[in-house]
Structures are given as structure tokens and as C-alpha cells.
Design an enzyme around this catalytic site. Sequence first.
Site, short mmCIF file in Angstrom:
data_model
loop_
_atom_site.label_atom_id
_atom_site.label_comp_id
_atom_site.label_asym_id
_atom_site.label_seq_id
_atom_site.Cartn_x
_atom_site.Cartn_y
_atom_site.Cartn_z
N ASN A 65 45.48 49.08 35.01
CA ASN A 65 45.36 49.21 33.55
C ASN A 65 46.22 50.36 33.03
OD1 ASN A 65 43.44 47.15 32.94
ND2 ASN A 65 41.87 48.39 33.94
N ASP A 86 36.19 48.57 34.15
CA ASP A 86 35.88 49.15 35.47
C ASP A 86 34.81 50.22 35.31
OD1 ASP A 86 38.96 48.59 35.14
OD2 ASP A 86 38.60 48.37 37.28
N PHE A 110 45.55 39.42 34.51
CA PHE A 110 46.21 40.73 34.64
C PHE A 110 46.25 41.23 36.10
CE2 PHE A 110 47.82 44.73 33.22
CZ PHE A 110 47.28 45.66 34.10
N ASN A 111 45.12 41.27 36.82
CA ASN A 111 45.12 41.86 38.17
C ASN A 111 46.06 41.09 39.11
OD1 ASN A 111 43.32 43.94 37.59
ND2 ASN A 111 41.53 42.68 38.08
N ASP A 124 40.68 50.15 38.80
CA ASP A 124 41.75 50.76 37.99
C ASP A 124 41.19 51.18 36.62
OD1 ASP A 124 43.44 47.86 36.51
OD2 ASP A 124 41.36 48.10 37.16
N ASP A 155 34.93 43.14 34.87
CA ASP A 155 34.56 43.89 36.08
C ASP A 155 33.05 44.05 36.24
OD1 ASP A 155 37.47 46.08 35.72
OD2 ASP A 155 37.26 44.01 36.41
#
Length: 307
Positions: free
Chosen positions: A41, A17, A166-167, A12, A239
Amino acid sequence: MPDLRRIIFDCDPGVDDALALVLALNSGLVEMAGITTVSGNVSVSKTTRNACRLLDYLGLDVPIARGAGRPLKVKPRHASVHGTDGLGDSRLLPADSSRKVEREGATDFIVRTVESGVRTIVATGPLTNIALAFQEDCNVMNRLDELIIMGGAVRAPGNVDSLSEFNFHSDPDAADYVLQSASVPKVLVPLDVTHKVLLTPADLSEIGDSRSGRLVKSIVGRYQKGYADSGLAGSPLHDPLAMGFCIDATFLKLQPMYLRVETSGAYTRGACVPEERPWMHKRANVRVATGVDSRRFLEYFKKTASR
Ligand code: RIB
Ligand code: CA
């Protein structure tokens, strides 16, 4: 020369990322069979556009397939720390891209690509696309050799709520489904280790003036300030560390666990719930990173991002 590891990168983008993408492409050890995007995000329109913008800037031809615009059940939510555009509002990158994405969506792309022989997925966004792919064709998806996931907080505080990362908070149903139903080798790279890999302003100044190095420095600024405002000495390389494990597994120490994810708690949505009562005889469903060689990974990141 070791064989290239062919992967699908489900993400995302998202500043970190993007850093993970640079690390993979510059490592010389990863072949990007495809990039699939997901709402996280920022919206899936922006994460897809950002994947195109990044490949335009890096001059690479990798298939991009647009994924889920919303989580399985909960409402979408986004993260302001990545800026309005999702890449730190960088002026270095083209504002938009005319690159064509795949006609098929991410779920079909993932299943077809695994069926064609790709056996590793690195997932650094909410797990919506991954859950949908297993729901679409688990016989094909269970051929995966390894599913590497950035997400969760197991014995560390969350970054969205006291226990939620968050994820996993963004799509708790997908996270719980993947952990419990995807019967493939899984590795979880949680905040427990990613919060120990902080890119400081001093680190940033050591990154070289290559095309990749300039990209890293142009998108990290806003991200770094956001984390500094919350008291962290640098920006966590969430990430990139998951991608780092894909490149060199010795960066992390893993512990098998049986994990579930809370999907509906008022204060605990997205929280990881380990089962550690031996008499429950639960077989581990994931190997969780509990240790990280932070200094060595940071040095590797800076050297590789400078190529
Ligand atoms: O909690 C950190 C994770 O959420 C990272 O993957 C970041 O990009 C966001 O997706
Ligand atoms: Ca991400």
C-alpha cells in the site's frame, strides 16, 4: 477456552491491514508471534513504521521484522486510498515510533519462527516475503498447517485493472510462485468475497468509543471516502475478512481450485487463471473463498473492534 492460534501476520499496513490487526488482537483467539512488513500500500519504510505506530498505540509488544522493499521482478507501486502515511493520515496515532524492529529481515524471521513451531501465516499484502521464505527454506516452510492469503479476484472484477487485484498485481511473480510452489494448505480470500463485506458510515457509527474503536474510526475516514468516490456503498474489509477466517473458518465457504497467476499480461498482470478443464487432471493448489456470511462477519467485526 479454545487454545490461542499462534500466527505470523505478513502485511502492508495499510488501513485494512490495521483493522485486521485490531480484530486479531481483540478476538482473544489469536496470539501474534510476529508481524512482518512488505512494500505494498505504501513503501516498506512506511508499512514498518505503521506497524510500530499501531503497536505503540495499542500498547503491545510483538516482534516486527522489516521485509521486502520491492516485488520479485516488477516495479513497486502503492495505493493512494490509504493516505500519504498509509494509515489514513490519522491524527490519533503518534506520527512516528522509536520502537526497535528485529535485526533480521522478514524472510529469516518467518523461516525461524515457523521452525520454532508457529504453523499459520496470514498474508494480507503482496506475497514477496512469503515467496522469499519458501525460496530460502521450503523444507521448514512446508511444515505450515495453513497459509491464509488475502488477494486475487477469481470470478469478480479486479480493483487495479479489470481482472487484477492490488496484492497480486503488485507482485504477480510472488503470487504465482506461492500458489504453485508452496506445498502447504492454502486459503485464498479474494475480492469475490471481500467486496461483499462493506463497512458503511452507519456501521462505523456503531463502533464503540474504546481505544480500539477510536483507532478504527480515526483511520477509516479517508479510506471510506476513496471507496465512496469509486461508487462502493462502504469500505471493503479485505484484510479483516482474511483474519476473520483465521479466527472462525465458518465465515467463509471454500472451493478447491487449481489457480495460476498471470505475471506479464499487458492487460492481465496479476489476474487469477483457474484451470477448470477436467481432462487436464490438475490437482487443486488452493481453497478459494466463494461465499461469505457477510452480515454475521460485519456484526462480529463491529463488536470485536469496539472492545
Ligand atoms: O486489494 C486489497 C488488498 O490490497 C488489501 O490487502 C489492501 O490492504 C491492499 O494491500
Ligand atoms: Ca493489505
